[in-house]
Write a protein that holds these residues in place. Sequence first.
Motif, mmCIF file in Angstrom:
data_model
loop_
_atom_site.group_PDB
_atom_site.id
_atom_site.type_symbol
_atom_site.label_atom_id
_atom_site.label_comp_id
_atom_site.label_asym_id
_atom_site.label_seq_id
_atom_site.Cartn_x
_atom_site.Cartn_y
_atom_site.Cartn_z
ATOM 1 N N ALA A 2 -53.630 -58.292 -33.599
ATOM 2 C CA ALA A 2 -54.380 -57.081 -33.912
ATOM 3 C C ALA A 2 -54.173 -56.732 -35.379
ATOM 4 O O ALA A 2 -53.153 -57.074 -35.981
ATOM 5 N N LYS A 3 -55.141 -56.035 -35.951
ATOM 6 C CA LYS A 3 -55.028 -55.597 -37.334
ATOM 7 C C LYS A 3 -54.187 -54.323 -37.408
ATOM 8 O O LYS A 3 -54.175 -53.504 -36.494
ATOM 9 N N LEU A 4 -53.491 -54.152 -38.538
ATOM 10 C CA LEU A 4 -52.735 -52.935 -38.792
ATOM 11 C C LEU A 4 -53.672 -51.937 -39.459
ATOM 12 O O LEU A 4 -53.964 -52.026 -40.653
ATOM 13 N N ASP A 8 -55.883 -55.694 -43.774
ATOM 14 C CA ASP A 8 -56.134 -57.072 -43.330
ATOM 15 C C ASP A 8 -54.897 -57.696 -42.696
ATOM 16 O O ASP A 8 -54.892 -58.881 -42.373
ATOM 17 N N ILE A 9 -53.842 -56.905 -42.511
ATOM 18 C CA ILE A 9 -52.587 -57.407 -41.960
ATOM 19 C C ILE A 9 -52.717 -57.596 -40.451
ATOM 20 O O ILE A 9 -53.129 -56.676 -39.734
ATOM 21 N N GLU A 10 -52.352 -58.779 -39.975
ATOM 22 C CA GLU A 10 -52.382 -59.049 -38.542
ATOM 23 C C GLU A 10 -50.995 -58.865 -37.941
ATOM 24 O O GLU A 10 -49.990 -59.307 -38.516
ATOM 25 N N ALA A 175 -50.917 -46.329 -38.885
ATOM 26 C CA ALA A 175 -50.314 -46.540 -37.561
ATOM 27 C C ALA A 175 -49.822 -45.246 -36.948
ATOM 28 O O ALA A 175 -49.429 -44.307 -37.655
ATOM 29 N N LEU A 176 -49.839 -45.221 -35.627
ATOM 30 C CA LEU A 176 -49.216 -44.160 -34.840
ATOM 31 C C LEU A 176 -48.126 -44.789 -33.991
ATOM 32 O O LEU A 176 -48.273 -45.924 -33.528
ATOM 33 N N GLN A 177 -47.049 -44.033 -33.765
ATOM 34 C CA GLN A 177 -46.016 -44.519 -32.848
ATOM 35 C C GLN A 177 -45.734 -43.451 -31.801
ATOM 36 O O GLN A 177 -44.917 -42.565 -31.987
ATOM 37 N N PRO A 178 -46.434 -43.533 -30.668
ATOM 38 C CA PRO A 178 -46.225 -42.578 -29.585
ATOM 39 C C PRO A 178 -45.296 -43.161 -28.514
ATOM 40 O O PRO A 178 -45.054 -44.366 -28.459
ATOM 41 N N SER A 202 -53.598 -48.005 -35.741
ATOM 42 C CA SER A 202 -52.968 -48.911 -34.777
ATOM 43 C C SER A 202 -51.843 -48.188 -34.052
ATOM 44 O O SER A 202 -50.881 -47.730 -34.678
ATOM 45 N N ALA A 203 -51.963 -48.057 -32.740
ATOM 46 C CA ALA A 203 -50.897 -47.449 -31.952
ATOM 47 C C ALA A 203 -49.880 -48.515 -31.581
ATOM 48 O O ALA A 203 -50.220 -49.536 -30.978
ATOM 49 N N LEU A 204 -48.640 -48.265 -31.965
ATOM 50 C CA LEU A 204 -47.528 -49.183 -31.703
ATOM 51 C C LEU A 204 -46.494 -48.400 -30.903
ATOM 52 O O LEU A 204 -45.557 -47.818 -31.452
ATOM 53 N N PRO A 205 -46.659 -48.325 -29.587
ATOM 54 C CA PRO A 205 -45.857 -47.418 -28.777
ATOM 55 C C PRO A 205 -44.430 -47.891 -28.517
ATOM 56 O O PRO A 205 -44.172 -49.076 -28.344
ATOM 57 N N TYR A 206 -43.527 -46.908 -28.482
ATOM 58 C CA TYR A 206 -42.155 -47.170 -28.054
ATOM 59 C C TYR A 206 -42.012 -46.744 -26.593
ATOM 60 O O TYR A 206 -42.935 -46.184 -26.017
#
Length: 314
Positions: A2-4, A8-10, A175-178, A202-206
Amino acid sequence: MAKLGRTDIEIYPLVLGTNTFGWNTEEAEAHAVLDAFTAAGGNLIDTADVYSAWAPGNVGGESETVIGTWLAKHRDTQAMVATKVSQHPEFKGLTAANIRAAAEASLKRLGTEVIDLYYAHFDDEETPLEETVGAFNDLANEGTIRHIGISNYSPERVREWLDITERHGYARPVALQPKYSLVSRSTFEPGLRDLAVAEDLSALPYHALASGFLTGKYRTEADLKQSIRGDSAARHLNPSGLAIIEKLDQIAQARGVAIASVALAWTRTRPGIAAPIAGARTADQLGPLLASAELELTRDEADELTALSDVIGA
């Protein structure tokens, strides 16, 4: 991959959580975890300046320090590091001065010249949001940080942050970190999810494995004594939570993978989610997590899990 955000960061389909580093994962073992993660293609390591101030004898920053000693041996690594500000005992809150001081301290511990992804860890409602957003923008313009993230904010405050960036032409968060998992969905859905989708965040959940509950290791009261995380997992030990474990187990057995792999793969089927965060205390524990990055659930499998999760109203 997925893109950040709009970059263009994968991103590899799994982000490595490191809150055990310098706590109950010693440096040598932490380095082994990092070696295995990056060897598999992992490219985003998640930490925070407060990890792990809660442990006896620790002061905060231990995880960053351990990552820093690994980075010193891997100068050619393509891995990126995300860290956070607002909770370190010496750098509480999100004033401009505090953000700058905390970033400089994190860079020193990491032994790097730039932070790849820098999060506001928790909202600081006592500091004007314009001051916080402006401070992050200054660090981005200076090259101290590459990208900006927002963690544990309400949808309304994320919207306000975005409005400030648009009004002033500031660097946008990517990014979001929910907190998010099969047994904990309400902090992300629907508000943050809708923002993530609409604004290309980009949601990157913990908490994607719910303190280990979604590994299937806790199915009885006696099981809770297996780990120091048992108390945290106890809240999910009920008929609804166990029904999710049963369905995860059925899918895992049919697909020949671990329960944890299925739970993590499910998060990637959800709108707005780029990759879940999960940590391993030892290199041996990393296998099921890495396997999740290769696992694509069918629509029926994902829908069955989602339906059970909807039932518990998480």
